[in-house]
Design a protein around this motif. Structure first.
Motif, PDB file in Angstrom:
ATOM      1  N   ARG A 344       0.611  -1.341   0.219  1.00  0.00           N
ATOM      2  CA  ARG A 344      -0.084   0.163   0.353  1.00  0.00           C
ATOM      3  C   ARG A 344       0.844   1.263  -0.487  1.00  0.00           C
ATOM      4  NH1 ARG A 344      -5.127  -1.462  -0.783  1.00  0.00           N
ATOM      5  NH2 ARG A 344      -5.241  -3.938  -0.806  1.00  0.00           N
ATOM      6  N   LYS A 356       2.816   6.528   1.173  1.00  0.00           N
ATOM      7  CA  LYS A 356       1.378   5.240   1.764  1.00  0.00           C
ATOM      8  C   LYS A 356       0.005   5.939   1.493  1.00  0.00           C
ATOM      9  CE  LYS A 356       1.837   2.493   5.208  1.00  0.00           C
ATOM     10  NZ  LYS A 356       1.402   1.288   3.858  1.00  0.00           N
ATOM     11  N   ASP A 358      -4.022   5.515   0.980  1.00  0.00           N
ATOM     12  CA  ASP A 358      -5.425   4.267   1.505  1.00  0.00           C
ATOM     13  C   ASP A 358      -5.921   3.768   0.332  1.00  0.00           C
ATOM     14  OD1 ASP A 358      -7.183   3.247   2.616  1.00  0.00           O
ATOM     15  OD2 ASP A 358      -7.694   5.541   3.352  1.00  0.00           O
TER      16      ASP A 358
END
Ligand SMILES: Nc1ncnc2c1ncn2[C@@H]1O[C@H](COP(=O)(O)OP(=O)(O)OP(=O)(O)O)[C@@H](O)[C@H]1O
Length: 581
Positions: A344, A356, A358
């Protein structure tokens, strides 16, 4: 009991008058009818006071051994009322006759679902006498599986016109359209169901009709149609997994609705306020894949934008990334997607940092990924990562219930879009829709209906409006493979011989040959004109051969009203005065 006591218990007023025209006796009913009349009164005083609600008849009798008269009153009926009653009786008789001459079944209930009338066609469909159906509720009949599901019950529940597939206890397969009739207060007072029997003309969609009212409640504004049980199961699963972050793999032929369902999954999830980003893996040139997906830093490669670019993965942060046509992913990008799924994180092309992200992944393909894995064109580890929740969307041809509902909603949608009066769909057209293999699935149905809505001026879509591949769908690949009977038919299955029109099977082939010969080209006839001429010839010959519109309908496998209409259109009289139309 004496004679007088006997007359006293009667409801009809009775007076006895002697030879001097004087009342000598009256029964109780007479005393009640006109109080104040007493024995000894001259009849001339009584007569004007007799109630108009009765007709009085005079009978010569013996009164006290002498000739006299008995006056007897019977309730009279208003002649206007009588003639109104007679008119209603006649109208009812006409209606029954009309209903009984129809080829198709007509079924009428009241607003509670109690059957008020059915025509004789129903006896054959349900294997019951009409008297066993009339007076029962559709809920009872459905429970006893006389038919299933009950379209009238669906109309009561949805308060709108419903077309659905129905099966009967003795194996008939029907397309039923139920329409509500409302009173001024908006209450349903009648439901009129019109039924087309498909048993002898096609195979049933592979999934049987079951579970009306079961399954998922799709939000009314999603516009998604899922009446077919297999499709309902898909929607059920979607409802359960959409709120999780699980990766979903949508499988199914082109046009079945994978894209639409991917958006629906996003809309049902807690990510709905964030972006839904699609990348169609079939449309991105191989060299641009990485930069499209992951973005790039400034000056990452020649031709790159100075300020760099944010990739689709980053754009989907907080939302859903939809990898459409995932089977088309180049092998070298597959590894990067696998990393993305595991870590991720994303790093832009030419960049050193990882970010990162999401995201929730939804992927879709019409390819057999397992086969691609076997052929070494798709990484098995990525396949397993994507295949967490696989959802197979059935092709439209296996979703007969959806075909009917989609067809109706699409007609409404396109008529509204083009500001045209709404059109109805003739049951024969619906039967063609149910026959056809729909290789392009819902997208193809949408296109066909949009075209029909624009082109057809009538307010009903008829078989002759359909493009050829649809009305001859009995001879499509699917039809032939599955042994479907269609408009082409075969001699074995009782249909007209193959290539009937231009072939050698019909007597009088010469009549057609002039049209089928190359001459036709030099005559400059359009295909429509040729087909119409051939159709006219066919009806003319059928009329000559069979005489009755019912027999013609049976042999040409169209409805009797269609035959009547066609004979009129082609100016062909006969057919036993068109068999009472
Ligand atoms: N269940 C449904 N109810 C209503 N409309 C639908 C349904 N399924 C599909 N459609 C409509 O059919 C059309 C085709 O659907 P969609 O693009 O989602 O198919 P697809 O499977 O993603 O096709 P492809 O594989 O070619 O990308 C769209 O206009 C979509 O809105």
């Amino acid at each position: 009991m004496t004679e007088r006591e006997l007359l006293d218990v009667l409801d009809t007023p009775i007076y006895f008058i002697d030879a001097k025209h004087v009342v000598v006796w009256m029964n109780r009913a007479a005393q009640n009818a006109v109080p104040g009349i007493v024995k000894g009164m001259p009849w001339t005083d009584v007569q004007p006071r007799l109630p108009r609600t009765h007709i009085f008849r005079f009978h010569e009798v013996q009164v006290g051994g002498e000739p006299g008269v008995m006056v007897e009153g019977t309730p009279s009926v208003d002649p206007a009322l009588l003639s109104e009653l007679e008119r209603l009786r006649q109208a009812n008789e006409d209606l029954e006759t009309i209903l009984d001459t129809l080829f198709d079944e007509v079924f009428v209930t009241d607003g509670e679902g109690v059957v008020l009338r059915v025509n004789t066609a129903a006896e054959q469909l349900y294997g019951l006498q009409n008297s066993d159906i009339v007076g029962r509720t559709v809920f009872d009949l459905e429970r006893e599986q006389v038919f299933y599901p009950s379209v009238a019950a669906m109309v009561l529940q949805r308060r709108r016109r419903v077309t659905a597939l129905q099966e009967t206890k003795n194996g008939h397969r029907l397309v039923v359209t139920g329409s509500p009739v409302f009173d001024r207060e908006g209450r349903i007072v009648r439901i009129v169901c019109y039924t087309r029997d498909l048993t002898s003309t096609r195979s049933w969609p592979s999934v049987a009709v079951q579970g009306v009212g079961q399954g998922v409640e799709i939000p009314w504004d999603s516009g998604l149609v899922a009446e077919n049980p297999a499709m309902k199961s898909v929607m059920d699963l979607i409802r359960r997994v959409a709120p999780t972050d699980a990766t979903i793999l949508l499988l199914g032929e082109t046009g079945v609705g994978k894209n639409r369902l991917a958006r629906f999954i996003h809309d049902l999830s807690s990510r709905r306020a964030n972006p839904f980003v699609e990348i169609n893996c079939a449309n991105v040139p191989e060299s641009l894949f990485e930069s499209e997906l992951f973005g790039y830093e400034s000056g990452a490669f020649t031709g790159a934008r100075k300020e760099g670019k944010v990739g689709k993965v980053e754009l989907a942060h907080g939302g859903t990334l939809f990898l459409n046509e995932v089977g088309e992913l180049p092998l070298h990008v597959q590894g990067k997607i696998l990393d993305l799924l595991q870590e991720r994180t994303v790093s832009r092309v030419g960049g050193v940092h990882t970010r990162k992200v999401d995201i929730r992944i939804v992927a879709a393909t019409n390819k057999d990924l397992r086969q691609l894995v076997k052929e070494g064109r798709f990484r098995d580890d990525l396949y397993f990562r994507l295949n967490v929740v696989p959802l197979t969307i059935p092709p439209l041809r296996e979703r007969g219930e959806d075909i009917c509902t989609l067809a109706e909603t699409l007609v409404h949608r396109f008529c509204d879009k083009y500001q045209l009066p709404r059109k109805a769909i003739h049951p024969d057209v619906m039967a063609c829709f149910l026959h056809y293999a729909w290789p392009g699935n819902v997208r193809e149905l949408e296109n066909v209906i949009e075209r029909l809505c624009i082109i057809v001026e009538d307010d009903i879509l008829l078989p002759e409006h359909l493009p050829e591949e649809l009305w001859s769908s009995g001879g499509t690949e699917r039809g032939e493979k599955d042994g479907y009977l269609g408009t082409k038919g075969t001699p074995d299955n009782g249909g007209p011989p193959p290539n009937t029109v231009f072939g050698s099977s019909l007597p009088g082939k010469a009549a057609f040959q002039s049209h089928s010969s190359p001459d036709i080209l030099s005559q400059g006839w359009g295909i429509r004109q040729v087909l119409e001429e051939v159709e006219r010839e066919l009806y003319a010959r059928a009329l000559q051969q069979y005489g009755s519109t019912y027999a013609i309908a049976k042999h040409l496998r169209v409805s009797q009203p269609t035959v009547v209409r066609k004979l009129r259109q082609f100016g062909l009289s006969g057919g036993r005065a068109l068999d009472s139309q």
